[in-house]
Design an enzyme around this catalytic site. Structure first.
Site, mmCIF file in Angstrom:
data_model
loop_
_atom_site.group_PDB
_atom_site.id
_atom_site.type_symbol
_atom_site.label_atom_id
_atom_site.label_comp_id
_atom_site.label_asym_id
_atom_site.label_seq_id
_atom_site.Cartn_x
_atom_site.Cartn_y
_atom_site.Cartn_z
ATOM 1 N N ARG A 52 7.503 -3.721 -30.277
ATOM 2 C CA ARG A 52 6.961 -2.611 -29.514
ATOM 3 C C ARG A 52 5.587 -2.898 -28.950
ATOM 4 N NH1 ARG A 52 10.413 -0.678 -32.150
ATOM 5 N NH2 ARG A 52 9.540 -1.905 -33.814
ATOM 6 N N THR A 53 4.679 -3.286 -29.794
ATOM 7 C CA THR A 53 3.291 -3.378 -29.342
ATOM 8 C C THR A 53 3.159 -4.415 -28.239
ATOM 9 O OG1 THR A 53 2.633 -2.798 -31.577
ATOM 10 C CG2 THR A 53 0.919 -3.615 -30.127
ATOM 11 N N LYS A 81 -1.786 -26.117 -35.172
ATOM 12 C CA LYS A 81 -2.505 -27.387 -35.360
ATOM 13 C C LYS A 81 -3.808 -27.172 -36.117
ATOM 14 C CE LYS A 81 -0.872 -28.820 -30.809
ATOM 15 N NZ LYS A 81 -1.322 -28.919 -29.414
ATOM 16 N N ARG A 102 -2.704 -9.767 -32.143
ATOM 17 C CA ARG A 102 -2.223 -9.391 -33.480
ATOM 18 C C ARG A 102 -2.265 -10.634 -34.360
ATOM 19 N NH1 ARG A 102 3.005 -5.927 -34.841
ATOM 20 N NH2 ARG A 102 1.529 -4.371 -34.122
ATOM 21 N N HIS A 130 -5.020 -0.824 -36.624
ATOM 22 C CA HIS A 130 -4.068 -0.923 -35.520
ATOM 23 C C HIS A 130 -4.394 0.221 -34.552
ATOM 24 C CE1 HIS A 130 -0.655 -1.670 -33.182
ATOM 25 N NE2 HIS A 130 0.320 -1.426 -34.025
#
Lengths: 308, 139
Positions: A52-53, A81, A102, A130
């Site tokens: 969703r986000t 890496k 995120r 959030h």
């Protein structure tokens, strides 16, 4: 001036109201905003799974006329890496105009924001914050109730690790006359720092209970949450707690007729699909509202940065 | 019990009894080869019992550490055998690289180059929180 949003409290109540006004204007007249971000680029850096986000941010930028460049997982980026969040943020600043990030680690967005030269929007840093989910929640509450004051807000499920719960408590504690009913198993209660930081600080009345049905008649808003497997170090604890609350039509019998049921989604089984057709179910409207609020936020931050 | 007085150095006095060793480690005095005396459970009229640390060298000590661990302590600077400066402690707004964040989910747990920074969020209860993940500090 460049500004980032890490926590919902980075936005004043006046700014929240302005964002809501912009979102409602976008809903009323989307064409007006169709070229607002022409030739501008949003970088979506998602080091943790999201549907969703990420899609919401991407859709938001496209609807503003902008473009999206993306890292879809930690494994397909330099993070695999061993590149630091700080270096990633500096690098991406050379390619994009704004970052949505995120990351599974708490505080990662803060590190990105302090190193990037462009605005960073925290789209979830572990169990911490959030804020854009809270923007979606707030627009939904606003569109359903037309007020942020005098509401009895029930929060149910995982109130310990649920970052959206903490942000919503912080945001709604700034308005008068609200009351919280915190419904959770003993092990998943709201952490004391959230209670001290918001509820006690602003003298907001709240009750804690394990019994959802008993408090149902009092609620104006019921915010359901998923018990999140990814936040548990111990699988046994997850399995024991995952089915603590399942909302079924039967449990809504004594609910107010204008109750608004919210959920940040994804749901697993905590809201029965039989409720989806109930007019009180607002969680899919909430998804759409999230896109509009993200559009409003992108516009605000790019304007403040002098990019548009 | 007698400990020689120092000519040039630092005396951290009025340390709450039992906190002396903790301060010794947090000030990283164990990593130096300086002459340091830790005197524990000294009888004090004001405090009943107290600890004292004497450092036989005029080195800069991290006052933020002392203020965090024991804001009641005093720091005396000795030069040529005389007390030249007495510093009272005040809780610092920020603590940088004094404590490490204990939250295994904090970004500092994986990104080793980050400074561990804690901000004073509740002066009355002496609460510091990690600036990254907001976890409460603990020694």
């Amino acid at each position: 001036m460049k500004r980032s949003i890490i926590d919902i409290l980075d936005l004043s109540t006046q700014e929240l109201e302005e964002l809501i006004a912009t979102a409602e204007d976008i809903i009323a007249d989307p064409d007006k905003y169709a070229h607002a971000c022409d030739r501008k680029k949003l970088a979506t850096l998602f080091f943790e799974p999201s549907t969703r986000t990420r899609m919401s941010f991407e859709a938001a930028m496209y609807e503003l006329g902008g473009h999206v460049i993306s890292v879809s997982s930690a494994m397909s980026s330099s993070a695999a890496k061993g590149e630091s969040v700080a270096d990633t943020a500096k690098t991406v600043s050379c390619y994009a105009d704004i970052i949505a990030m995120r990351h599974p680690k708490e505080g990662a967005a803060y590190v990105a924001a302090t190193n990037a030269t462009i605005p960073v929007i925290n789209t979830g840093d572990g169990g911490h914050c959030h804020p854009t989910q809270t923007l979606a929640d707030l627009l939904t509450i606003w569109r359903e109730k037309r007020r942020f004051e005098g509401l009895t807000i029930g929060l149910c499920g995982d109130l310990k690790f649920g970052r959206t719960v903490h942000s919503l408590i912080n945001a709604m504690s700034r308005y008068n006359g609200n009351r919280f009913v915190l419904i959770s198993p003993e092990e998943l209660k709201v952490p004391s720092y959230v209670k001290k930081g918001s509820l006690k600080k602003f003298n907001i009345p709240y009750t804690q209970t394990t019994d959802l049905e008993a408090v149902m008649p009092e609620l104006d808003i019921l915010y359901m949450t998923r018990v999140q497997r990814e936040r548990f170090f111990n699988e046994e604890d997850y399995l024991r707690l995952k089915d603590s609350y399942i909302l079924t039509p039967d449990k809504l019998k004594n609910a107010k007729p204008d109750l608004a049921i919210l959920h940040p989604l994804p749901r697993v089984n905590e809201i029965s699909v039989a409720i989806d057709d109930d007019p009180r179910a607002c969680y899919f409207k909430q998804v759409l509202n999230g896109k509009y609020m993200r559009m409003a936020l992108i516009l605000k931050l790019l304007k403040e940065a002098g990019t548009i | 019990m007698n400990i020689d007085s120092i000519q040039n150095g630092v005396v951290i006095d009025h340390i709450t009894a039992g906190q002396g060793m903790k301060l010794y480690h947090l000030l990283k005095l164990d990593e130096t080869d300086l002459s340091v005396a830790i005197i524990r459970n000294v009888v004090s009229r004001k405090m009943g019992k107290k600890d004292i640390i004497k450092i036989d060298a005029d080195i800069p000590v991290n006052l933020d550490v002392i203020a965090y661990v024991d804001p009641g302590a005093t720091v005396n600077i000795i030069r040529n055998g005389a007390l030249v400066e007495k510093r009272q402690m005040e809780l610092p707004e920020m603590l940088t690289d004094v404590l490490t964040c204990k939250n295994p989910r904090c970004i500092t747990s994986t990104e080793q180059e980050l400074k561990h920074v804690f901000r004073l969020t509740d002066r009355e209860n002496k609460v510091y929180r990690c600036i990254y993940c907001e976890t409460k500090a603990g020694i």
